[in-house]
Motif scaffolding. Structure first.
Motif, PDB file in Angstrom:
ATOM      1  N   TRP A 693       0.808  -1.219   0.000  1.00  0.00           N
ATOM      2  CA  TRP A 693       0.000   0.000   0.000  1.00  0.00           C
ATOM      3  C   TRP A 693       0.843   1.271   0.000  1.00  0.00           C
ATOM      4  N   TRP A 718      -7.230  10.863  -3.988  1.00  0.00           N
ATOM      5  CA  TRP A 718      -8.221  10.139  -3.177  1.00  0.00           C
ATOM      6  C   TRP A 718      -7.723   8.743  -2.784  1.00  0.00           C
ATOM      7  N   VAL A 719      -7.226   8.011  -3.794  1.00  0.00           N
ATOM      8  CA  VAL A 719      -6.769   6.653  -3.525  1.00  0.00           C
ATOM      9  C   VAL A 719      -5.483   6.654  -2.720  1.00  0.00           C
ATOM     10  N   GLU A 722      -6.262   6.903   0.824  1.00  0.00           N
ATOM     11  CA  GLU A 722      -6.807   5.631   1.304  1.00  0.00           C
ATOM     12  C   GLU A 722      -5.699   4.618   1.546  1.00  0.00           C
ATOM     13  N   TYR A 723      -4.704   4.574   0.627  1.00  0.00           N
ATOM     14  CA  TYR A 723      -3.639   3.587   0.765  1.00  0.00           C
ATOM     15  C   TYR A 723      -2.685   3.929   1.912  1.00  0.00           C
ATOM     16  N   ALA A 725      -3.626   5.293   4.600  1.00  0.00           N
ATOM     17  CA  ALA A 725      -4.387   4.855   5.774  1.00  0.00           C
ATOM     18  C   ALA A 725      -4.271   3.346   5.955  1.00  0.00           C
ATOM     19  N   LYS A 726      -4.369   2.584   4.841  1.00  0.00           N
ATOM     20  CA  LYS A 726      -4.223   1.138   4.937  1.00  0.00           C
ATOM     21  C   LYS A 726      -2.837   0.741   5.422  1.00  0.00           C
ATOM     22  N   ALA A 733      -2.182  10.106   5.596  1.00  0.00           N
ATOM     23  CA  ALA A 733      -3.554   9.930   5.141  1.00  0.00           C
ATOM     24  C   ALA A 733      -4.395  11.137   5.483  1.00  0.00           C
ATOM     25  N   THR A 737      -6.163  13.564   2.818  1.00  0.00           N
ATOM     26  CA  THR A 737      -7.628  13.630   2.873  1.00  0.00           C
ATOM     27  C   THR A 737      -8.083  15.058   3.096  1.00  0.00           C
ATOM     28  N   GLU A 750     -17.869  11.402  -3.144  1.00  0.00           N
ATOM     29  CA  GLU A 750     -16.533  11.287  -2.584  1.00  0.00           C
ATOM     30  C   GLU A 750     -16.212  12.473  -1.689  1.00  0.00           C
ATOM     31  N   GLU A 753     -17.584  11.752   1.708  1.00  0.00           N
ATOM     32  CA  GLU A 753     -16.801  10.691   2.331  1.00  0.00           C
ATOM     33  C   GLU A 753     -15.491  11.253   2.866  1.00  0.00           C
ATOM     34  N   ARG A 757     -14.319  11.078   6.656  1.00  0.00           N
ATOM     35  CA  ARG A 757     -13.034  10.540   7.078  1.00  0.00           C
ATOM     36  C   ARG A 757     -12.294  11.535   7.986  1.00  0.00           C
TER      37      ARG A 757
END
Length: 950
Positions: A693, A718-719, A722-723, A725-726, A733, A737, A750, A753, A757
């Motif tokens: 990630w 955006w992705v 997310e990654y 955060a993962k 993140a 964000t 989005e 969202e 977040r």
């Protein structure tokens, strides 16, 4: 009346008519029946003759009183007289007494009983009796009476026919024709239809009404020779043969008279015009009869015209070739020699193997005409060949007009020889005619065609002493024409010519392997085969020569191996090509300029093996081949494609880490290459699928930084967040964000969202103020969304509003009702109203989870308000009585709050009836147990019943 022996016969004649016999025999009763069986009488019955039967009827007639029975017996008596008359005439024609009796009987019957049910039959029999007695006029008059009085009689077809016969015999042809037409009008099921149609034609012929006669005879032929299939084929000859002998005679005579009628007119022209207007399959018979009619009269020109006319009208008919043969034979019979040769030539042109109708002929038709074709073709070829050779060569100078004539004759002869060979390859003359064809072509200046002919003779016919000469003659012609072809032929023509030369050389080598000139021809052939892209043949010939000659010169050895390697490559034999390229590398001298080319070919051979494996679904093998290109030929041009393809296949095989490494290396080495376009996405995809990630997020962050103002950058940002955060990098993140939430209010889904977040980040980090900032942004976003609002945004808005409602409820609960009470109560009331409004806002989103919570919390606020009033601080300066009054007033103030709380809790619990139940509803039930224990805090009483029997 006494019962006579003819009573049984009478009862059969009359049915139920008449009175029953006078004597009635009583049937015995059941008890009176005897069980004994009487012996049977096996004596034969007495045979009754026609005279005795007639006499019995006459006696019976005298004893009968019933009019209907007398009429029936009279009819039967007349018929018996007629039967006796016919029997007597058959034995002795001069005896007519019985016939007179029959005529008298029918006259008496018709006079005494006119228009009875038997009158039509009686008139028919009377007419027949007159005819037997030779009184044709009386018979005709009687038949006319039958027609007039009984126009629907079953005898009508025969009656009209007999009338027609009477009239025709007396030359009254128009009336006879009318009578015959009336027979035809009864339908073709009549036994008289065919003969009536035939006689109608004759009646019209007698009137010299030839067109009508033709139509009548033609209709007869259509009725007896219809255009229908016979055993799968339409064969009028088979139809004619299937007819009865009588019908055949009528049909044959109809054909004869129709042919005669056409001869009265314009003969074949009239015949053709007639059947053009009304086509019929039986016209072939008319052409045969008319042609034979002319032949019988020795009118050969007209006969030939008839046969030619059929061929012109029906060129594809199965009988057309035979008509053509009869036309030629007619020219011979009529001594028209100038027409015979052109006719034979036309026959071959039309029905020969190269003609338009050969393919339409069935096997039997081809077998029938083959002898004629064979004869005509041989005659035509030898005729023109002999004429061409008859022209002296000394006279064929450029100024002499005989030379073009000779060339034309040679080529015509060659044409007929060729068609003979094509049509009859198994005959005795085929070899001789094939060689003569080649010579005629050569003599006619057709070098290419002559080569083909000599090659066909050498390699396709049975091997004979002249085969090698023919094959060598073809090579000589190629050699003689090579220089001319190099000068005059176009590129495509030259290529075709060289291919033909190659084929001839190859054929010569294969058929005459012991010839001493074969090695040199073989080497030249190999070179030419490769140049003409005949790769399989080039490989074979190169291999043959390498095996045939062990001590080849080095350059010839290298040339042959390079031809073979390149040909194997072109034929996709990549493993073999790789081996030959390796042999060349070993044999080539150092610093040879051919090394670079061989290296590229070697790399391409390995790459093609990878392609083949990929197409066959052997993906891991393909990857190995592509990586082999990278390792063995890193400087080759195809190395770039090989590395890229290997990475793509690794992606397809989910070898994510290897693919990412190979793609990253590719991006570094070949940044500007066209294949590098889009490679970032592939690297990111590989990292994603591998679960790397952080690596994927870093790639996406770079995409975002390079594309901050377009859709690609937005998605990457955006992705990437997310990654991160993962991967557990909350700070990164959070930063990405936050950037997204501030920069991209759209797309709406989005955007909310991202706000959510952010609120979750600050929830986890215990930063309530920052969290409430984003919760408030969620409420605002939903409120401003309009038609873009979704279920998700409504849920998030309700959730966010819940937090603010809980904050207001908490502030409300923190306010204590202390003295001075009026100030505290004012503050408390404001807080109460604020909290209620916040919960009402939550409820306004109509989200079940939060609406039930809001209802419960609003009820709790009312209950808390009432409880706080009751526990508020009391003034200290009140007397006992004043204090009691004060308590009473507080209760009055608190009770409405408690009632409102109960109402709201009941609103919540009533949602159970709608199928809803959650924690908020459960809490309302618990609250109601405290507020209204009499209604909501009841225990169930369970009474056990013992059903045991005592």
């Amino acid at each position: 009346m006494k019962v006579k022996p003819l009573l049984l016969l009478l009862s059969l004649l009359t049915g139920c008519a008449g009175s029953p016999p006078a004597e009635v025999v009583q049937k015995p009763r059941l008890a009176a029946l005897r069980t004994e069986l009487n012996a049977l009488d096996h004596a034969p019955l007495e045979q009754i003759t026609l005279p005795s039967l007639r006499d019995n009827y006459q006696r019976l007639l005298q004893d009968m009183d019933d009019p209907q029975l007398r009429q029936n017996i009279s009819v039967r008596l007349a018929d018996l007289e007629m039967m006796l008359a016919e029997e007597q005439i058959a034995q002795a024609p001069q005896l007519t007494q019985a016939l007179d009796n029959a005529i008298a009987g029918y006259h008496q019957l018709l006079t005494q009983h006119p228009q009875n049910q038997h009158s039509a039959e009686s008139l028919y029999q009377l007419a027949k009796a007159y005819e037997l007695r030779g009184e044709a006029d009386n018979s005709f008059t009687t038949l006319q009476q039958l027609v007039d009085e009984f126009p629907t009689s079953a005898y009508l077809a025969e009656v009209h026919f007999r009338r027609g016969e009477y009239l025709y015999a007396r030359g009254q042809y128009p009336a006879a024709a009318t009578a015959y037409q009336q027979v035809l009008a009864q339908g073709d099921n009549s036994n008289y239809y065919l003969i009536a149609a035939y006689m109608l034609g004759w009646a019209q012929f007698k009137q010299e009404n030839y067109p009508a006669a033709l139509d009548s005879f033609n209709d007869l032929l259509r009725q007896r020779l219809p255009d229908t299939l016979v055993q799968g084929e339409l064969d009028v000859s088979a139809q004619l043969a299937a007819l009865s002998s009588g019908d055949q005679r009528i049909v044959e005579d109809s054909l004869r008279i129709m042919a005669l009628l056409f001869s009265y007119q314009q003969g074949p022209e009239s015949l053709r015009a007639y059947f053009r207007a009304a086509p019929a399959q039986h016209d072939v018979l008319l052409y045969q009869r008319l042609g034979q009619l002319y032949l019988n009269e020795q009118r050969y020109a007209e006969a030939a015209s008839v046969f030619a006319g059929f061929v012109a009208e029906h060129p594809s008919h199965s009988q057309a070739p035979l008509f053509f043969v009869r036309q030629i034979d007619t020219y011979l019979l009529g001594d028209f020699p100038s027409l015979v040769l052109p006719a034979k030539q036309a026959f071959v042109g039309q029905y020969g193997i190269n003609g338009p109708y050969w393919a339409t002929l069935d096997l039997s038709s081809k077998q029938i005409i083959s002898p004629y074709l064979q004869q005509y073709l041989d005659q035509l070829a030898r005729h023109y060949h002999s004429q061409a050779r008859a022209i002296p060569a000394a006279q064929a100078t450029p100024q002499d007009n005989s030379q073009p004539k000779a060339v034309e004759l040679f080529l015509q002869a060659a044409q007929w020889y060729q068609e003979y060979v094509q049509t009859f390859p198994q005959t005795e003359l085929v070899e001789e005619n094939a060689f003569l064809m080649a010579e005629a072509l050569l003599e006619g200046g057709k070098w290419q065609e002559a080569i083909t002919a000599f090659e066909s003779y050498a390699y396709q016919l049975t091997l004979n002493p002249r085969s090698a000469e023919a094959g060598y003659a073809a090579l000589l012609i190629y050699q003689q024409q090579a220089a001319s072809q190099q000068r005059s032929a176009t590129g495509q023509q030259l290529s075709a010519w060289q291919q033909q030369w190659l084929d001839s050389q190859m054929a010569f080598i294969q058929h005459f392997a012991n010839d001493p000139r074969v090695p040199d021809v073989l080497y030249e052939l190999t070179q030419q085969l490769y140049q003409q892209q005949q790769y399989s043949a080039a490989i074979q010939r190169a291999t043959d020569l390498l095996l045939l000659v062990k001590s080849l010169p080095t350059e010839r050895w290298l040339s042959l191996h390079q031809i073979r390697a390149n040909s194997q490559f072109e034929l996709q034999q990549y493993v073999l090509a790789e081996q030959d390229y390796l042999r060349l590398c070993e044999r080539l001298p150092p610093n040879d300029a051919r090394f670079a080319q061989i290296d590229e070919r070697l790399a391409a051979s390995i790459y093609r093996q990878g392609e083949t494996a990929r197409q066959a679904g052997r993906i891991n093998e393909a990857i190995e081949h592509f990586l082999r290109v990278v390792g063995l030929a890193p400087q080759s041009q195809i190395r770039v494609t090989a590395q890229f393809d290997a990475a793509q296949l690794q992606l397809s095989q989910q070898q994510w880490t290897q693919a990412a490494a190979l793609l990253t290396d590719f991006r570094q080495r070949f940044t500007s290459h066209a294949l590098a376009k889009g490679i970032d996405e592939q690297i990111i995809y590989a990292y994603q699928e591998a679960g790397l990630w952080r690596a994927a997020a870093l790639e996406l962050e770079q995409v975002w930084l390079a594309n901050q103002d377009n859709e690609q950058g937005r998605q990457a940002l955006w992705v990437a967040a997310e990654y991160f955060a993962k991967d557990g990098d909350s700070d990164k993140a959070l930063s990405l964000t936050r950037t997204y939430a501030h920069k991209f209010p759209q797309p709406f889904d989005e955007a909310i969202e991202a706000m959510f977040r952010m609120s979750e980040f600050y929830l986890a980090s215990n930063e309530p103020a920052k969290r409430r900032y984003w919760l408030n942004k969620l409420i605002q976003a939903h409120g401003q969304a309009g038609v873009k609002a979704t279920e998700r945004s409504r849920w998030l808005a309700a959730m966010s509003a819940t937090q603010f409602a809980e904050d207001a409820s908490y502030a409300f609960r923190q306010i204590a009702l202390t003295l001075p009470l009026d100030k505290a109560l004012t503050k408390k009331t404001r807080a109460f109203e604020l909290a209620q409004s916040k919960w009402q806002q939550t409820d306004s989103y109509h989200v079940e989870q939060f609406s039930t919570l809001a209802t419960g919390q609003m009820a709790a606020l009312y209950a808390q308000m009432g409880a706080d009033l009751m526990t508020s601080q009391r003034p200290t300066n009140l007397s006992q009585l004043e204090l009691e009054e004060y308590e009473f007033l507080l209760e009055e103030q608190a009770l409405p709050f408690e009632d409102e709380a109960i109402k709201l809790h009941e609103v919540n619990v009533q949602r159970c009836w709608q199928g809803l139940y959650n924690e908020a509803i459960s809490n309302s039930f618990s609250a109601l147990k405290q507020l209204l224990p009499g209604r909501y805090d009841k225990n169930e009483i369970i009474q056990e019943i013992d059903n045991a029997l005592y």
